[in-house]
Design a protein around this motif. Structure first.
Motif, PDB file in Angstrom:
ATOM      1  N   VAL A 137     -11.350 -10.411   5.405  1.00  0.00           N
ATOM      2  CA  VAL A 137     -10.725  -9.129   5.701  1.00  0.00           C
ATOM      3  C   VAL A 137     -10.916  -8.202   4.607  1.00  0.00           C
ATOM      4  O   VAL A 137     -11.061  -8.867   3.422  1.00  0.00           O
ATOM      5  N   ILE A 138     -10.678  -6.842   4.843  1.00  0.00           N
ATOM      6  CA  ILE A 138     -10.679  -5.822   3.621  1.00  0.00           C
ATOM      7  C   ILE A 138      -9.111  -5.641   3.690  1.00  0.00           C
ATOM      8  O   ILE A 138      -8.637  -4.887   4.466  1.00  0.00           O
ATOM      9  N   CYS A 139      -8.454  -6.046   2.597  1.00  0.00           N
ATOM     10  CA  CYS A 139      -6.823  -5.599   2.343  1.00  0.00           C
ATOM     11  C   CYS A 139      -6.634  -5.146   0.938  1.00  0.00           C
ATOM     12  O   CYS A 139      -7.047  -5.853  -0.112  1.00  0.00           O
ATOM     13  N   SER A 140      -5.966  -3.886   0.883  1.00  0.00           N
ATOM     14  CA  SER A 140      -5.534  -3.643  -0.629  1.00  0.00           C
ATOM     15  C   SER A 140      -4.255  -4.215  -0.970  1.00  0.00           C
ATOM     16  O   SER A 140      -4.125  -3.827  -2.291  1.00  0.00           O
ATOM     17  N   GLU A 141      -3.622  -5.017  -0.525  1.00  0.00           N
ATOM     18  CA  GLU A 141      -2.543  -5.695  -0.758  1.00  0.00           C
ATOM     19  C   GLU A 141      -2.703  -7.016  -1.191  1.00  0.00           C
ATOM     20  O   GLU A 141      -3.501  -7.832  -0.693  1.00  0.00           O
ATOM     21  N   ASP A 142      -1.884  -7.531  -2.034  1.00  0.00           N
ATOM     22  CA  ASP A 142      -1.622  -8.835  -2.377  1.00  0.00           C
ATOM     23  C   ASP A 142      -1.131  -9.510  -1.092  1.00  0.00           C
ATOM     24  O   ASP A 142      -0.135  -9.071  -0.489  1.00  0.00           O
ATOM     25  N   LEU A 143      -1.593 -10.900  -0.699  1.00  0.00           N
ATOM     26  CA  LEU A 143      -1.129 -11.370   0.645  1.00  0.00           C
ATOM     27  C   LEU A 143      -0.433 -12.918   0.340  1.00  0.00           C
ATOM     28  O   LEU A 143      -0.893 -13.345  -0.881  1.00  0.00           O
ATOM     29  N   PRO A 144       0.610 -13.070   1.104  1.00  0.00           N
ATOM     30  CA  PRO A 144       1.281 -14.534   0.633  1.00  0.00           C
ATOM     31  C   PRO A 144       0.500 -15.444   0.603  1.00  0.00           C
ATOM     32  O   PRO A 144      -0.215 -15.822   1.388  1.00  0.00           O
ATOM     33  N   GLY A 145       0.657 -16.441  -0.510  1.00  0.00           N
ATOM     34  CA  GLY A 145       0.096 -17.526  -0.869  1.00  0.00           C
ATOM     35  C   GLY A 145      -1.546 -17.381  -1.256  1.00  0.00           C
ATOM     36  O   GLY A 145      -2.320 -18.375  -1.383  1.00  0.00           O
ATOM     37  N   GLN A 146      -1.935 -16.188  -1.245  1.00  0.00           N
ATOM     38  CA  GLN A 146      -3.522 -15.955  -1.857  1.00  0.00           C
ATOM     39  C   GLN A 146      -3.617 -16.629  -3.006  1.00  0.00           C
ATOM     40  O   GLN A 146      -2.972 -16.891  -4.017  1.00  0.00           O
ATOM     41  N   TYR A 147      -4.903 -17.291  -3.050  1.00  0.00           N
ATOM     42  CA  TYR A 147      -5.615 -17.983  -4.404  1.00  0.00           C
ATOM     43  C   TYR A 147      -6.992 -17.863  -4.246  1.00  0.00           C
ATOM     44  O   TYR A 147      -7.551 -17.844  -3.039  1.00  0.00           O
ATOM     45  N   ILE A 148      -7.585 -18.140  -5.458  1.00  0.00           N
ATOM     46  CA  ILE A 148      -8.779 -18.364  -5.450  1.00  0.00           C
ATOM     47  C   ILE A 148      -9.332 -19.716  -5.687  1.00  0.00           C
ATOM     48  O   ILE A 148      -8.798 -20.237  -6.869  1.00  0.00           O
ATOM     49  N   PRO A 149      -9.903 -20.389  -4.662  1.00  0.00           N
ATOM     50  CA  PRO A 149      -9.993 -21.625  -4.959  1.00  0.00           C
ATOM     51  C   PRO A 149     -10.929 -22.312  -6.046  1.00  0.00           C
ATOM     52  O   PRO A 149     -11.886 -21.564  -6.620  1.00  0.00           O
ATOM     53  N   SER A 150     -10.536 -23.417  -6.806  1.00  0.00           N
ATOM     54  CA  SER A 150     -11.136 -23.984  -7.906  1.00  0.00           C
ATOM     55  C   SER A 150     -11.324 -25.430  -7.401  1.00  0.00           C
ATOM     56  O   SER A 150     -10.609 -26.267  -6.881  1.00  0.00           O
ATOM     57  N   ARG A 151     -12.535 -25.976  -7.965  1.00  0.00           N
ATOM     58  CA  ARG A 151     -12.708 -27.228  -7.696  1.00  0.00           C
ATOM     59  C   ARG A 151     -12.241 -28.361  -8.578  1.00  0.00           C
ATOM     60  O   ARG A 151     -11.954 -29.277  -8.266  1.00  0.00           O
ATOM     61  N   HIS A 152     -11.709 -27.752  -9.521  1.00  0.00           N
ATOM     62  CA  HIS A 152     -10.671 -28.554 -10.711  1.00  0.00           C
ATOM     63  C   HIS A 152      -9.354 -27.795 -10.770  1.00  0.00           C
ATOM     64  O   HIS A 152      -9.381 -26.704 -11.336  1.00  0.00           O
TER      65      HIS A 152
END
Length: 264
Positions: free
Chosen positions: A171-186
């Motif tokens: 999606v394209i969304c201009s708002e911060d969304l609940p629980g959003q995160y950038i996944p990291s392998r570590h």
């Protein structure tokens, strides 16, 4: 009339043939297959496989100099539902005939644009990603620079046309969304206040990590600190992360402050 030699030769060949066939049957029964393995796949394992695709999408975007995309737990859940739905109807329409986008509650995810990639037949994230990369339209979706958030889903249905099914929601969304995160392998786990990199030492790497975080947040560039990092960055214990926290870390590194957090 068959001679004794011919008789025993024929008998020997029949016995060898029977034994060979029996061994081949046993080998076939013992040979693991995707379907046999998949029957034992748990829901958590399916989620892990879908999560691997999240890593792979952002790694692909990094190759092309694009910003990473946030993962949203809610979009993961709806993508898992879509993956299960396409085991019955491999289409961007849902089983009731409605568009795929109806799976997402736009009151919860106020998106401007929504995309979906689906795939079937492969039992691994790597092979499925290869399938999407080989398709120009699917490839373009994953590399759309405007996309901000995503979710991934995986399902297996033994009595279906393809067995394995995969769904990506973007999606394209201009708002911060609940629980959003950038996944990291570590997973980064700070060992002390100010230790944002999780290496047990408070140094310029931590200062740079925090200033980078603040810069990206100010410019609406996707950036992520986990809860532990946010707590370690809050040098004033006031519940907000600002440039002042970065200055405190630098002064600690220079020896002006003897301990963190800094409390007046």
């Amino acid at each position: 009339m068959m001679t004794n030699k011919k008789f025993f030769t024929a008998l020997f060949n029949r016995v060898i043939g029977a034994v060979t066939a029996f061994v081949m049957i046993l080998a076939a029964a013992a040979m693991p297959t995707d379907n046999a393995n998949a029957a034992q796949v748990t829901q958590n394992e399916l989620k892990d496989m879908a999560n691997e695709l999240c890593f792979m999408v952002n790694e692909l975007r990094a190759e092309y100099g694009l910003n990473p995309i946030y993962v949203v737990p809610y979009l993961n859940d709806t993508s898992m539902t879509r993956a299960r739905e396409i085991t019955q109807n491999f289409d961007h329409k849902r089983p009731d005939g409605s568009r795929f986008s109806t799976i997402v509650d736009d009151n919860l995810i106020p998106y401007g644009v929504i995309f979906e990639n689906i795939a079937a037949g492969h039992s691994s994230p790597e092979a499925t990603m290869g399938q999407w990369k080989d398709s120009e339209k699917h490839f373009q979706v994953m590399l759309d620079p405007k996309i901000t958030h995503m979710g991934m889903g995986c399902a297996y249905e033994q009595n279906s046309d393809y067995g394995w099914y995969w769904a990506q929601t973007f999606v394209i969304c201009s708002e911060d969304l609940p629980g959003q995160y950038i996944p990291s392998r570590h997973t980064i786990t700070p060992e002390a206040d100010g230790d944002l990199t999780g290496d047990g030492v408070i140094d310029t790497y931590d200062y740079v990590a925090l200033t980078d975080y603040l810069y990206k947040k100010a410019n609406d560039v996707p950036v992520y600190f986990n809860d532990a990092q946010l707590a370690a960055a809050d040098c004033f214990r006031d519940g907000i992360i600002t440039e002042s926290d970065a200055k405190v870390i630098m002064r600690y590194i220079l020896g002006e402050y003897k301990s963190l957090p800094f409390i007046f």
